[in-house]
Design a protein around this motif. Structure first.
Motif, PDB file in Angstrom:
ATOM      1  N   GLN A  65      54.107  46.453-106.238  1.00 37.53           N
ATOM      2  CA  GLN A  65      52.763  46.987-106.067  1.00 37.53           C
ATOM      3  C   GLN A  65      52.682  48.038-104.961  1.00 37.53           C
ATOM      4  N   LEU A  66      53.659  48.025-104.059  1.00 38.21           N
ATOM      5  CA  LEU A  66      53.671  49.009-102.987  1.00 38.21           C
ATOM      6  C   LEU A  66      53.892  50.423-103.518  1.00 38.21           C
ATOM      7  N   ALA A  67      54.394  50.537-104.750  1.00 38.39           N
ATOM      8  CA  ALA A  67      54.618  51.843-105.357  1.00 38.39           C
ATOM      9  C   ALA A  67      53.384  52.382-106.061  1.00 38.39           C
ATOM     10  N   ASN A  68      52.356  51.577-106.208  1.00 40.19           N
ATOM     11  CA  ASN A  68      51.212  51.948-107.032  1.00 40.19           C
ATOM     12  C   ASN A  68      50.289  52.941-106.325  1.00 40.19           C
ATOM     13  N   ALA A  69      49.662  53.775-107.139  1.00 39.77           N
ATOM     14  CA  ALA A  69      48.638  54.721-106.692  1.00 39.77           C
ATOM     15  C   ALA A  69      47.953  55.231-107.945  1.00 39.77           C
ATOM     16  N   TRP A 101      55.560  46.184-112.569  1.00 39.27           N
ATOM     17  CA  TRP A 101      55.557  47.642-112.709  1.00 39.27           C
ATOM     18  C   TRP A 101      54.682  48.065-113.888  1.00 39.27           C
ATOM     19  N   THR A 102      54.942  47.469-115.041  1.00 41.49           N
ATOM     20  CA  THR A 102      54.189  47.859-116.238  1.00 41.49           C
ATOM     21  C   THR A 102      52.711  47.488-116.132  1.00 41.49           C
ATOM     22  N   GLY A 103      52.398  46.577-115.212  1.00 42.54           N
ATOM     23  CA  GLY A 103      51.010  46.191-115.010  1.00 42.54           C
ATOM     24  C   GLY A 103      50.297  46.994-113.943  1.00 42.54           C
ATOM     25  N   MET A 104      51.022  47.897-113.233  1.00 43.50           N
ATOM     26  CA  MET A 104      50.352  48.730-112.232  1.00 43.50           C
ATOM     27  C   MET A 104      49.288  49.592-112.908  1.00 43.50           C
ATOM     28  N   ILE A 157      52.286  57.590-114.642  1.00 44.25           N
ATOM     29  CA  ILE A 157      53.603  57.603-114.011  1.00 44.25           C
ATOM     30  C   ILE A 157      54.353  58.819-114.540  1.00 44.25           C
ATOM     31  N   VAL A 158      54.778  59.686-113.632  1.00 43.64           N
ATOM     32  CA  VAL A 158      55.390  60.953-114.004  1.00 43.64           C
ATOM     33  C   VAL A 158      56.844  60.965-113.556  1.00 43.64           C
TER      34      VAL A 158
END
Length: 348
Positions: free
Chosen positions: A278-282, A307-310, A318-319
């Motif tokens: 979750q720390l990667a989410n934005a 990840w897939t739930g972010m 996600i790019v």
């Protein structure tokens, strides 16, 4: 536009493990700690990195005037004439030289990277024949001194981070100028390199235009509505999020883009585990993998339900980006690619 460094808290943020980034072949050797890097202008704007050549460095000479004596991160070096045979050792210096229309003779490569990155070949096709004749002077972290000497260069460009210990040796071969290194210093280092080449005005014009273009991206959003952006890189054995004082982080700051709270730390990057995804989410996540081995390692993260739930994943925000310009090279053309990538994602 007011620079936004604070964003809404991401749910389930856990404590990040502080891990220093290693390797001068990357942008992520660590944030600048040099007091020389700060200028009064930087302090006034709270920029995450320097915006110009530090006081007491550079030559003060007009463009094209030689000899010139350049103060730099290794000391002071006289360059007696306009250099024709140039060796570039450090991250982003091939990019910087070519952006100024200068084609080096000798080039070093980064760990896991080609001598000429694909993005360089794509952006500078006019130099293809000359790039085919580059002399390989070894890995950036362990250059081939004999190969450099054989070129008989009249200028060597390197970074203090990574080449400080061999500066005296390099200086016996040719006039050597050290930039500071690390991605957050890209503007300063570009301008200092340009000074050594006698092309300061050209470089300053590039930086000014870039900064204006970045600000225009932020200004395209209503006040307070700029999306949060996250920067993630996978290598074979690491997963990292990048902070504000990083190459991409500085570009996002120039654009007035907000960062998730989990990435508002004062260093280049931090590792995260699968439990900390979750720390990667934005609102938007820009992610790269260094190579096929890194792709394989990343799969355990990117297929994880966390990840897939972010929110970025469920909204298709996600790019995938090119690792070389976004996370490995800190040059001016790489900066243009990153800014263009942000524009294309956020304005479409």
């Amino acid at each position: 536009m007011k620079r936004l460094l604070v964003a809404t808290t991401i749910a389930a943020v856990t404590a990040l493990t502080t891990v220093a980034c290693g390797g001068t072949a990357e942008q992520t050797a660590g944030p600048s700690t040099s007091t020389a890097s700060a200028t009064a202008d930087d302090s006034a704007t709270d920029a995450p990195g320097p915006t110009g050549i530090p006081d007491g460095m550079g030559s003060g000479a007009a463009d094209g005037v030689f000899p010139r004596t350049v103060g730099h991160f290794g000391g002071s070096t006289e360059i007696p004439a306009e250099p024709k045979k140039i060796v570039v050792i450090a991250t982003g210096q091939l990019d910087a030289a070519l952006t100024l229309g200068v084609v080096p003779t000798g080039v070093a490569y980064g760990d896991g990277a080609a001598l000429v990155p694909d993005y360089i070949s794509f952006w500078f096709p006019q130099y293809a024949d000359r790039m085919d004749r580059f002399v390989d002077v070894g890995n950036r972290q362990e250059v081939d001194i004999e190969a450099i000497a054989a070129i008989e260069p009249d200028l060597i460009l390197a970074n203090e981070a990574g080449s400080e210990d061999i500066y005296s040796t390099l200086s016996t071969i040719a006039p050597t100028v050290l930039t500071e290194g690390t991605g957050v210093n890209w503007k300063q280092d570009f301008l200092l390199l340009a000074d050594a080449l006698g092309r300061t005005e050209q470089a300053q014009s590039f930086v000014d235009t870039f900064t204006s273009d970045a600000a225009a991206l932020g200004d395209s959003f209503a006040s307070g509505d700029a999306p949060t952006v996250s920067f993630v890189r996978f290598t074979a054995d690491r997963a990292r999020v990048f902070g504000i004082p990083s190459f991409a982080g500085y570009i996002a700051w120039d654009a007035g883009l907000a960062r998730p709270e989990s990435q508002q730390f004062d260093k280049t990057s931090q590792d995260f585990s699968e439990e900390e995804i979750q720390l990667a989410n934005a609102d938007w996540v820009f992610v790269s993998s260094q190579d096929a081995e890194a792709d394989s390692s990343a799969a355990s993260y990117t297929t994880n339900p966390l990840w897939t739930g972010m929110s970025a994943a469920t909204e298709n925000h996600i790019v995938r980006v090119d690792d070389d310009p976004w996370y490995l090279n800190a040059g001016p053309t790489a900066a243009t690619i990153v800014l263009d990538g942000l524009k294309n994602a956020l304005q479409n």
